[in-house]
Structure formats: C-alpha cells, structure tokens
Design a protein around this motif. Structure first.
Motif, PDB file in Angstrom:
ATOM      1  N   UNK A  35       0.836  -1.146   0.057  1.00 48.66           N
ATOM      2  CA  UNK A  35      -0.019   0.056   0.055  1.00 48.66           C
ATOM      3  C   UNK A  35       0.884   1.395  -0.031  1.00 48.66           C
ATOM      4  N   UNK A  36       1.897   1.458   0.895  1.00 50.53           N
ATOM      5  CA  UNK A  36       2.685   2.332   0.938  1.00 50.53           C
ATOM      6  C   UNK A  36       3.465   2.572  -0.305  1.00 50.53           C
ATOM      7  N   UNK A  37       3.997   1.474  -1.125  1.00 46.89           N
ATOM      8  CA  UNK A  37       4.634   1.584  -2.341  1.00 46.89           C
ATOM      9  C   UNK A  37       3.790   1.959  -3.412  1.00 46.89           C
ATOM     10  N   UNK A  38       2.552   1.325  -3.465  1.00 42.39           N
ATOM     11  CA  UNK A  38       1.727   1.818  -4.525  1.00 42.39           C
ATOM     12  C   UNK A  38       1.592   3.620  -4.318  1.00 42.39           C
ATOM     13  N   UNK A  39       1.215   3.867  -3.186  1.00 44.49           N
ATOM     14  CA  UNK A  39       0.984   5.229  -2.819  1.00 44.49           C
ATOM     15  C   UNK A  39       2.136   6.247  -3.233  1.00 44.49           C
ATOM     16  N   UNK A  40       3.104   5.723  -2.955  1.00 46.56           N
ATOM     17  CA  UNK A  40       4.401   6.737  -3.328  1.00 46.56           C
ATOM     18  C   UNK A  40       4.571   6.657  -4.802  1.00 46.56           C
ATOM     19  N   UNK A  41       4.285   5.584  -5.566  1.00 52.43           N
ATOM     20  CA  UNK A  41       4.229   5.391  -6.781  1.00 52.43           C
ATOM     21  C   UNK A  41       3.212   6.271  -7.645  1.00 52.43           C
ATOM     22  N   UNK A  42       2.155   6.178  -7.135  1.00 54.84           N
ATOM     23  CA  UNK A  42       1.153   7.170  -7.678  1.00 54.84           C
ATOM     24  C   UNK A  42       1.519   8.660  -7.510  1.00 54.84           C
ATOM     25  N   UNK A  43       2.177   9.140  -6.272  1.00 57.24           N
ATOM     26  CA  UNK A  43       2.340  10.565  -6.276  1.00 57.24           C
ATOM     27  C   UNK A  43       3.324  10.647  -7.012  1.00 57.24           C
ATOM     28  N   UNK A  44       4.176  10.028  -7.319  1.00 52.80           N
ATOM     29  CA  UNK A  44       5.422  10.287  -7.974  1.00 52.80           C
ATOM     30  C   UNK A  44       4.984  10.357  -9.527  1.00 52.80           C
ATOM     31  N   UNK A  45       4.342   9.378 -10.107  1.00 55.20           N
ATOM     32  CA  UNK A  45       3.927   9.313 -11.313  1.00 55.20           C
ATOM     33  C   UNK A  45       2.867  10.506 -11.751  1.00 55.20           C
ATOM     34  N   UNK A  46       1.780  10.817 -10.823  1.00 57.69           N
ATOM     35  CA  UNK A  46       1.026  11.814 -11.228  1.00 57.69           C
ATOM     36  C   UNK A  46       1.704  13.158 -11.235  1.00 57.69           C
ATOM     37  N   UNK A  47       2.531  13.514 -10.101  1.00 54.80           N
ATOM     38  CA  UNK A  47       3.233  14.844 -10.208  1.00 54.80           C
ATOM     39  C   UNK A  47       4.213  14.965 -11.339  1.00 54.80           C
ATOM     40  N   UNK A  48       4.812  13.728 -11.684  1.00 52.29           N
ATOM     41  CA  UNK A  48       5.559  13.893 -13.071  1.00 52.29           C
ATOM     42  C   UNK A  48       4.870  14.044 -14.028  1.00 52.29           C
ATOM     43  N   UNK A  49       3.897  13.491 -14.358  1.00 53.36           N
ATOM     44  CA  UNK A  49       2.870  13.852 -15.328  1.00 53.36           C
ATOM     45  C   UNK A  49       2.322  15.346 -15.439  1.00 53.36           C
ATOM     46  N   UNK A  50       1.998  15.790 -14.360  1.00 59.30           N
ATOM     47  CA  UNK A  50       1.536  17.257 -14.237  1.00 59.30           C
ATOM     48  C   UNK A  50       2.583  18.008 -14.567  1.00 59.30           C
ATOM     49  N   UNK A  51       3.960  17.859 -14.161  1.00 57.11           N
ATOM     50  CA  UNK A  51       5.156  18.602 -14.522  1.00 57.11           C
ATOM     51  C   UNK A  51       5.515  18.512 -15.773  1.00 57.11           C
ATOM     52  N   UNK A  52       5.284  17.264 -16.486  1.00 56.75           N
ATOM     53  CA  UNK A  52       5.778  17.132 -17.793  1.00 56.75           C
ATOM     54  C   UNK A  52       4.678  17.868 -18.795  1.00 56.75           C
ATOM     55  N   UNK A  53       3.271  18.025 -18.360  1.00 54.68           N
ATOM     56  CA  UNK A  53       2.366  18.733 -19.168  1.00 54.68           C
ATOM     57  C   UNK A  53       2.472  20.016 -19.033  1.00 54.68           C
ATOM     58  N   UNK A  54       2.958  20.400 -17.900  1.00 55.56           N
ATOM     59  CA  UNK A  54       3.271  22.035 -17.826  1.00 55.56           C
ATOM     60  C   UNK A  54       4.258  22.567 -18.690  1.00 55.56           C
ATOM     61  N   UNK A  55       5.254  21.457 -18.881  1.00 57.59           N
ATOM     62  CA  UNK A  55       6.363  21.997 -19.471  1.00 57.59           C
ATOM     63  C   UNK A  55       6.209  21.935 -21.129  1.00 57.59           C
ATOM     64  N   UNK A  56       5.240  20.841 -21.471  1.00 58.06           N
ATOM     65  CA  UNK A  56       4.892  20.884 -22.904  1.00 58.06           C
ATOM     66  C   UNK A  56       4.025  21.970 -23.297  1.00 58.06           C
ATOM     67  N   UNK A  57       3.053  22.321 -22.353  1.00 56.91           N
ATOM     68  CA  UNK A  57       2.353  23.529 -22.681  1.00 56.91           C
ATOM     69  C   UNK A  57       3.042  24.871 -22.889  1.00 56.91           C
ATOM     70  N   UNK A  58       4.125  24.870 -21.796  1.00 56.24           N
ATOM     71  CA  UNK A  58       4.988  26.075 -21.915  1.00 56.24           C
ATOM     72  C   UNK A  58       5.587  25.982 -23.378  1.00 56.24           C
ATOM     73  N   UNK A  59       6.037  24.812 -23.673  1.00 55.76           N
ATOM     74  CA  UNK A  59       6.823  24.855 -24.835  1.00 55.76           C
ATOM     75  C   UNK A  59       5.945  25.278 -26.302  1.00 55.76           C
ATOM     76  N   UNK A  60       4.665  24.747 -25.914  1.00 48.49           N
ATOM     77  CA  UNK A  60       3.840  25.202 -27.129  1.00 48.49           C
ATOM     78  C   UNK A  60       3.404  26.641 -27.047  1.00 48.49           C
ATOM     79  N   UNK A  61       3.704  27.319 -25.931  1.00 48.81           N
ATOM     80  CA  UNK A  61       3.284  28.462 -25.918  1.00 48.81           C
ATOM     81  C   UNK A  61       4.561  29.444 -26.285  1.00 48.81           C
TER      82      UNK A  61
END
Length: 409
Positions: A35-61
C-alpha cells in the motif's frame, strides 16, 4: 546473525514484522508495504505527469507567443500604434540576450466558411522573421507555415475541426473595425436631435448673435452675456451628442474664444462674427430626424473590405492552452485593421532564456528610453499574459500533492 541484527535496528524491525514468531510470513505487513509503495508510486507518477504537461504547454506557448511585448501608451494610458517599428526593432535586437524581434498585430475577426461563421482571434506576424516561422513550423500537423506577403493563413486544429477546414480551403475574414463603425453610427441615431430636444437653448444662442453690436469694425457684446453663452455651450456639450452636432457646438466655442476683453466690461470679436455665428446655427434644423439619421451612416469614414485567405497549414492547438485561431501575414493584418501606414500595435521579442525573462526587462527599458520617455512604454512578458492560467495549474499540482499524500500516509 544476532550481532548483525543488533547493529542494524531497521533491518531487525523489518525482519521481525515480516517473519513473526508464530507464523512463517506476515500477510498484513506485506499488504501495508504494498500500500505504501503504490501510494508513493502514484504520487511520483502523477506529479511527474503534471510537471511534464506544464513543460509541454509552456513549450507550445513559446513556439507561437512572444516572450516580451513592447507597447507604447499615451498620457491617458491608451495603447497607440508604433509607426517607427523597423528602427525600434533593429535597436532592440542588439540588446544582449535578445534572440530576435518582429512586429505584432492582434485583434478579433469574424471568419466565414460557406455560411458558417465564428469569431476568431488572429495574430499578424512579420513573415520576414524566420525564427518566428521556424518555431511555428514545429506545431504544424498538416500543410506548412510558409506565410509570405500573400493572402494566406495558418489556422488552429480547433478551428479546423469545428468549421471542417482542410489545407487548400478558403476562409473569408471580416474585420471588427466595420462593426465598430456601424455600431457607433447606430448609437448616434438613438441620440435625440439637438434642434428638437434643446430648441430653447438654440433660440437663446441665436438671440445672442443678434445682440452683437458693430463698433469700429469690430462686433462687441457684454462680458456677462458672453459668459452666459459659454456656460450654455458647455452644458450642451456635457451630454452625449451626435458627431455633427458636437462638431458644430465646438465651432461655436471657437468663435467665442476669438473674443478679446476691452474696457467697459465688454468683449470684442472680429468683424463678421455675427454672420459666422448665424451660419453655424443654421445647421441645426428640427423636423429632419430621418435625414440626420442617414447622415450618421454617411459619416462612416471607411469600410474595410473582407479578405479571402487560403488555408496553407493547420497547427496543433489545445483546448487547455490559450492560442490564436489564425496566423496571418503582417500586411494582411494591417489591411484588416485599416492601417494606412506601415504601423503596428507592438514589437515582440524572443529571448535566450524565457524562463527568466524578468532579467531582460531592465536592459530593454534602457534601450527604449533613448527613443521616448520610459513612462510611455509598457513591457508585457509571457508570464504576465498567462499568469492566471499558470497559477491555476500550480494550484492544481499543489492540491494533487496534498490529496495523494494521504494515499501515501
């Protein structure tokens, strides 16, 4: 083994709970670890996706938006056009850290495709700026972005999908300048006719003109009566008036301003003032509202003809990213806005490090001070334009971290 476990207390506790004394293996402990491992994995993956999305949008802008916009504002804070943009652009290009500069015009227009109409936001760019076009080409998913001086356009994928556009189709663009002119004329027709609404005031103005007396080749009136007429005209001008009527009232004020105070509490005017006064007042006629309304529409200075543009490219756009609906050449944008001379709304800058664009504001402002006072210039960065949007994304990331932290906990 016991000596090893006594030295590493963490390892000892882990083995104690994974291999308790009464059972061979602890399922509850394993579930907790997973449970702890999955929680940490979800936290890392979602935050990485959000960060990547922000960088991609900034690149498009960054691909289609200027990093800094240089605008000129008058004493009232209203943005004015820049006539000498070529020389200004050349000087700003030599500022350290500036990659390139180009002219910029932005506005709204009505796009018509075989009877289907849609309001669109267009951006007219200097097609001679190869750096700007190269960045735009990276977003093109159909056709090309080889805009030149011709009647061409690159549209966003959102507009292309909504209006069924493909490369090679024609779109007709109507400028909002026509709507503004017609709207102003229509608002004029809703105003009352001064000769009907203020007949008594016009009668007093005519009587004052008749009271002028000729003295030594000059026409004289009492100072008290002149002040009364001044107040009367200012009162008529204090409320909304039709353009023609306001112009005539201003002409009457100009006639009064030609007077000079003389001895005896009188004001002397040049010879012929009475005749000029009566001629101006003769333009106010009652009972001709229809003619006055038609005159409002005849006073429209210019109707800008629509432009038929060929779609040469479709670039990738997102509903979540603010972006122009159309890219058109600079000359086409100037024609749509009715700019007779080679003027622009702003000069755009692209810098080496857009993520630290604030460091470029001071040297750019120093270069602008050599042209006009620094207080007349306004610098707008990409962060200022999209600040609300990026703040929203930052808050979403923060709330996402807060929620996912409970999963890990």
């Amino acid at each position: 083994m016991k000596n090893l476990l006594s030295r590493y207390i963490s390892l000892s506790l882990a083995l104690r709970y994974l291999n308790p004394l009464r059972t061979f293996f602890s399922i509850i402990t394993l579930i907790c670890l997973l449970g702890v491992s999955l929680g940490v994995m979800v936290l890392i993956v979602v935050l990485s996706v959000m960060g990547g999305l922000q960088k991609e949008i900034q690149g498009n802008l960054f691909a289609h938006s200027p990093h800094v916009q240089v605008c000129y504002r008058n004493d009232f804070g209203v943005r004015e056009v820049i006539p000498d943009w070529v020389d200004l652009s050349e000087k700003l290009r030599h500022v350290p850290g500036v990659q390139s500069t180009y002219a910029l015009i932005e506005d709204y227009a009505l796009v018509d495709v075989q009877g289907r109409q849609r309001p669109c936001f267009f951006r007219a760019i200097d097609t001679e700026n190869t750096a700007q076009l190269e960045d735009l080409k990276h977003l093109v998913e159909a056709g090309n972005a080889d805009l030149d001086m011709g009647e061409k356009a690159v549209v966003s994928s959102i507009v292309a999908e909504n209006m069924g556009l493909n490369v090679g189709d024609m779109v007709r663009v109507y400028t909002t300048r026509n709507f503004q002119e017609i709207s102003h004329a229509y608002q004029q027709t809703e105003l009352p006719v001064l000769a009907e609404k203020n007949a008594r005031e016009l009668h007093d103005l005519k009587e004052w003109g008749k009271s002028l007396k000729t003295v030594k080749e000059r026409e004289v009136a009492g100072k008290a009566s002149v002040d009364k007429v001044f107040n009367l005209l200012n009162g008529l001008l204090s409320v909304p008036r039709r353009d023609a009527e306001r112009s005539s009232l201003m002409d009457l004020l100009a006639v009064l301003n030609d007077g000079e105070a003389v001895d005896g509490g009188s004001v002397a005017f040049p010879e012929g003032t009475r005749k000029e006064w009566e001629t101006i007042l003769g333009g106010f006629k009652a009972g001709q509202r229809n003619e006055a309304d038609m005159e409002c529409f005849r006073k429209i200075k210019e109707l800008v003809m629509p432009k038929d543009l060929e779609v040469i490219g479709i670039y990738r756009a997102s509903q979540h990213t603010p972006s122009p609906d159309l890219f058109i050449p600079l000359v086409i944008g100037q024609e749509l806005l009715g700019y007779e001379d080679d003027v622009v709304q702003a000069v755009a800058l692209r810098v080496d490090d857009p993520y630290h664009v604030e460091t470029m504001l001071a040297p750019v402002m120093q270069a602008l001070e050599k042209e006009k006072p620094s207080s007349a210039w306004t610098l707008e960065t990409w962060h200022d334009r999209f600040n609300a949007w990026f703040e929203l994304m930052q808050k979403e990331r923060m709330m996402m971290s807060f929620v996912l932290s409970f999963i890990s906990l």
